[in-house]
Design a protein around this motif. Structure first.
Motif, short mmCIF file in Angstrom:
data_model
loop_
_atom_site.label_atom_id
_atom_site.label_comp_id
_atom_site.label_asym_id
_atom_site.label_seq_id
_atom_site.Cartn_x
_atom_site.Cartn_y
_atom_site.Cartn_z
N ILE A 1 42.13 46.10 148.11
CA ILE A 1 42.46 44.72 148.45
C ILE A 1 43.49 44.70 149.57
N ALA A 2 44.60 45.39 149.37
CA ALA A 2 45.64 45.54 150.39
C ALA A 2 46.33 46.86 150.07
N ASP A 3 45.92 47.91 150.72
CA ASP A 3 46.35 49.27 150.41
C ASP A 3 47.87 49.35 150.20
N PRO A 4 48.31 49.90 149.07
CA PRO A 4 47.60 50.68 148.04
C PRO A 4 47.09 49.87 146.86
N ILE A 5 47.10 48.54 146.96
CA ILE A 5 46.63 47.69 145.87
C ILE A 5 45.11 47.60 145.91
N HIS A 6 44.49 47.83 144.73
CA HIS A 6 43.05 47.71 144.57
C HIS A 6 42.75 46.54 143.63
N LEU A 7 41.47 46.34 143.36
CA LEU A 7 41.03 45.13 142.68
C LEU A 7 41.75 44.89 141.36
N PHE A 8 41.86 45.91 140.51
CA PHE A 8 42.39 45.69 139.16
C PHE A 8 43.91 45.66 139.11
N ASP A 9 44.55 45.76 140.27
CA ASP A 9 46.00 45.54 140.35
C ASP A 9 46.34 44.06 140.47
N CYS A 10 45.33 43.24 140.69
CA CYS A 10 45.56 41.83 141.03
C CYS A 10 45.17 40.92 139.86
N VAL A 11 45.94 39.86 139.68
CA VAL A 11 45.61 38.88 138.65
C VAL A 11 44.49 37.96 139.14
N MET A 12 43.80 37.37 138.17
CA MET A 12 42.74 36.42 138.47
C MET A 12 43.30 35.01 138.32
N PRO A 13 43.37 34.21 139.39
CA PRO A 13 43.80 32.81 139.24
C PRO A 13 42.85 32.06 138.33
N CYS A 14 43.40 31.19 137.50
CA CYS A 14 42.58 30.41 136.59
C CYS A 14 43.33 29.14 136.23
N ALA A 15 42.76 28.36 135.34
CA ALA A 15 43.38 27.12 134.86
C ALA A 15 43.70 27.27 133.38
N GLY A 16 44.74 26.58 132.93
CA GLY A 16 45.09 26.64 131.51
C GLY A 16 46.51 26.16 131.28
N GLY A 17 46.97 26.30 130.08
CA GLY A 17 48.33 25.86 129.76
C GLY A 17 48.85 26.54 128.51
N ASP A 18 50.18 26.60 128.39
CA ASP A 18 50.84 27.18 127.23
C ASP A 18 52.10 26.38 126.92
N GLY A 19 52.57 26.47 125.70
CA GLY A 19 53.80 25.77 125.36
C GLY A 19 54.36 26.19 124.02
N VAL A 20 55.63 25.83 123.79
CA VAL A 20 56.32 26.07 122.53
C VAL A 20 57.25 24.90 122.25
N LEU A 21 57.74 24.82 121.03
CA LEU A 21 58.79 23.89 120.66
C LEU A 21 60.07 24.66 120.41
N VAL A 22 61.19 24.12 120.90
CA VAL A 22 62.51 24.68 120.66
C VAL A 22 63.31 23.68 119.84
N MET A 23 63.91 24.15 118.77
CA MET A 23 64.67 23.28 117.86
C MET A 23 65.65 24.14 117.07
N SER A 24 66.42 23.53 116.20
CA SER A 24 67.29 24.31 115.34
C SER A 24 66.47 25.01 114.27
N GLU A 25 67.00 26.12 113.77
CA GLU A 25 66.32 26.81 112.68
C GLU A 25 66.20 25.90 111.46
N GLN A 26 67.22 25.11 111.21
CA GLN A 26 67.17 24.21 110.05
C GLN A 26 66.05 23.20 110.20
N ARG A 27 65.88 22.68 111.41
CA ARG A 27 64.80 21.70 111.64
C ARG A 27 63.44 22.37 111.44
N ALA A 28 63.30 23.60 111.92
CA ALA A 28 62.04 24.32 111.74
C ALA A 28 61.75 24.54 110.25
#
Length: 387
Positions: A199-226
């Motif tokens: 792709i760009a020496d010395p980087i080859h195909l499997f050194d590169c991430v695949m752009p995609c769509a998606g999402g991730d998330g978490v909730l942050v709170m007190s331990e007592q609330r959890a």
């Protein structure tokens, strides 16, 4: 000055909007899906969320505050963290401080990006004026050429070979097998890696991430609330962030993790050897190797020997990127900075998407983001433990 610890803070409800290669939905849709999943899985009302932290590249020209109207929320604490691969670590750190200060009770940390057929190229064109103006006159641009520059330097100075980077990619692919929304679900051999096109020496195909769509998330709170909500959660033992570290280095060969690692592990009350797994930002394998060094798992320049002497699969001597990392799961824009975070929480609450790390009690999430012309500017570390 001694920094206050993160006692009493919980990270719970890891959610993922399944990744897809392309989507006609916009970033607000993915962010909304993350928020909806957080509310549903936590068993709370949307109005119970009084803090919101947003990370997205393709949300522009909209903003985090504009998103509050779109999603129908009214937070009393709001943050926008456009720090790419450091976004998840920084979001949790700042949300934890908001909860400790009483500025919010439950903070939704959400990330999401779309990927139209040409949106990746549009993002590259507007990602950084500093980088664009510095590289365009030389006929170069985008992350591949920049990380090829960094990788080549690492190889010259440490003796790293392509096979060493290949070991990282092959192990992470093994970790991703069986996860339904991973972009790559076929086994990868070292021969496959070595024979892939340049792709760009010395980087080859499997050194590169695949752009995609998606999402991730978490909730942050007190331990007592959890506990009151009956939610499985992980404890925050320590967190740090650092920006523009080692600014006088002529080329990036280390990251800002090293500046704060003594404080990070000291706050957590553990040594690096106590980690049961690590979740490293991994847009390219060279950065994974740097993070072993940066967090003190080995000495400076010894990352290559560390990779050669350890197995990195879920059942290995130091499980690394146990859901496959971006190199196998894909890079959903700024959500890539949350990928290791949600996987760490899943491992510590016995709900991984793939294989569990045996007897996992404590793990490290490491962030890295916002490349300019020769380095990334944002780094951070987060140590989480089983409740």
């Amino acid at each position: 000055m001694t920094r206050r610890g993160y006692e009493g803070i919980a990270v719970a409800v890891p959610v993922t909007v399944p990744y897809q290669r392309f989507s006609t939905q916009g970033a607000p849709w993915f962010l909304g899906q993350v928020l909806a999943a957080l509310v549903k899985q936590a068993g709370i009302a949307k109005d119970d969320i009084d803090g919101l932290c947003v990370s997205s590249f393709s949300l522009s020209p909209d903003t985090a505050v504009g998103l509050t109207q779109h999603l129908g929320v009214s937070p009393r604490w709001l943050d926008h963290i456009p720090m790419g691969g450091a976004s998840g670590v920084v979001a949790v750190r700042r949300a934890a401080r908001a909860v400790q200060a009483g500025d919010a009770d439950i903070v939704a940390c959400i990330s999401g990006d779309t990927n139209h057929v040409d949106s990746f190229w549009q993002m590259l064109g507007s990602f950084s004026g500093f980088a664009r103006d510095a590289t365009w006159p030389y006929g170069s641009g985008g992350p591949n050429s920049m990380f090829a520059f960094i990788t080549a330097h690492q190889m010259r100075t440490t003796g790293a070979k392509r096979e060493d980077f290949g070991r990282i990619c092959v192990a992470q692919r093994d970790n991703a097998l069986g996860i339904s929304h991973a972009m790559f679900r076929k086994p990868l051999t070292l021969d496959d890696y070595m024979n892939a096109r340049v792709i760009a020496d010395p980087i080859h195909l499997f050194d590169c991430v695949m752009p995609c769509a998606g999402g991730d998330g978490v909730l942050v709170m007190s331990e007592q609330r959890a506990r009151d909500l009956g939610l499985p959660y992980s404890q925050v033992l320590a967190a740090t962030e650092r920006h523009n570290a080692y600014r006088d280095d002529p080329i990036m060969f280390r990251g800002g993790w090293a500046v704060d690692r003594d404080e990070l592990f000291g706050m957590a009350g553990i040594k690096p050897e106590a980690l049961d797994f690590v979740q490293f930002y991994d847009d390219y394998p060279v950065i994974v190797m740097m993070q072993y060094e940066g967090h003190g798992l080995c000495g400076e320049g010894e990352g290559v020997d560390f990779v050669r002497s350890h197995t990195l699969t879920v059942d290995g001597t130091l499980p690394t990127n146990t859901s496959g990392g971006q190199l196998s799961m894909g890079q959903a824009g700024a959500a890539g900075g949350y990928l290791g975070l949600v996987e760490a929480v899943r491992q510590l609450t016995d709900s991984p998407l793939g294989k569990p790390v045996p007897d996992a009690e404590v793990g490290l999430v490491s962030g890295f983001g916002m490349i300019t012309y020769d380095r990334c500017l944002c780094t951070g570390g987060l140590i989480l433990a089983r409740a």
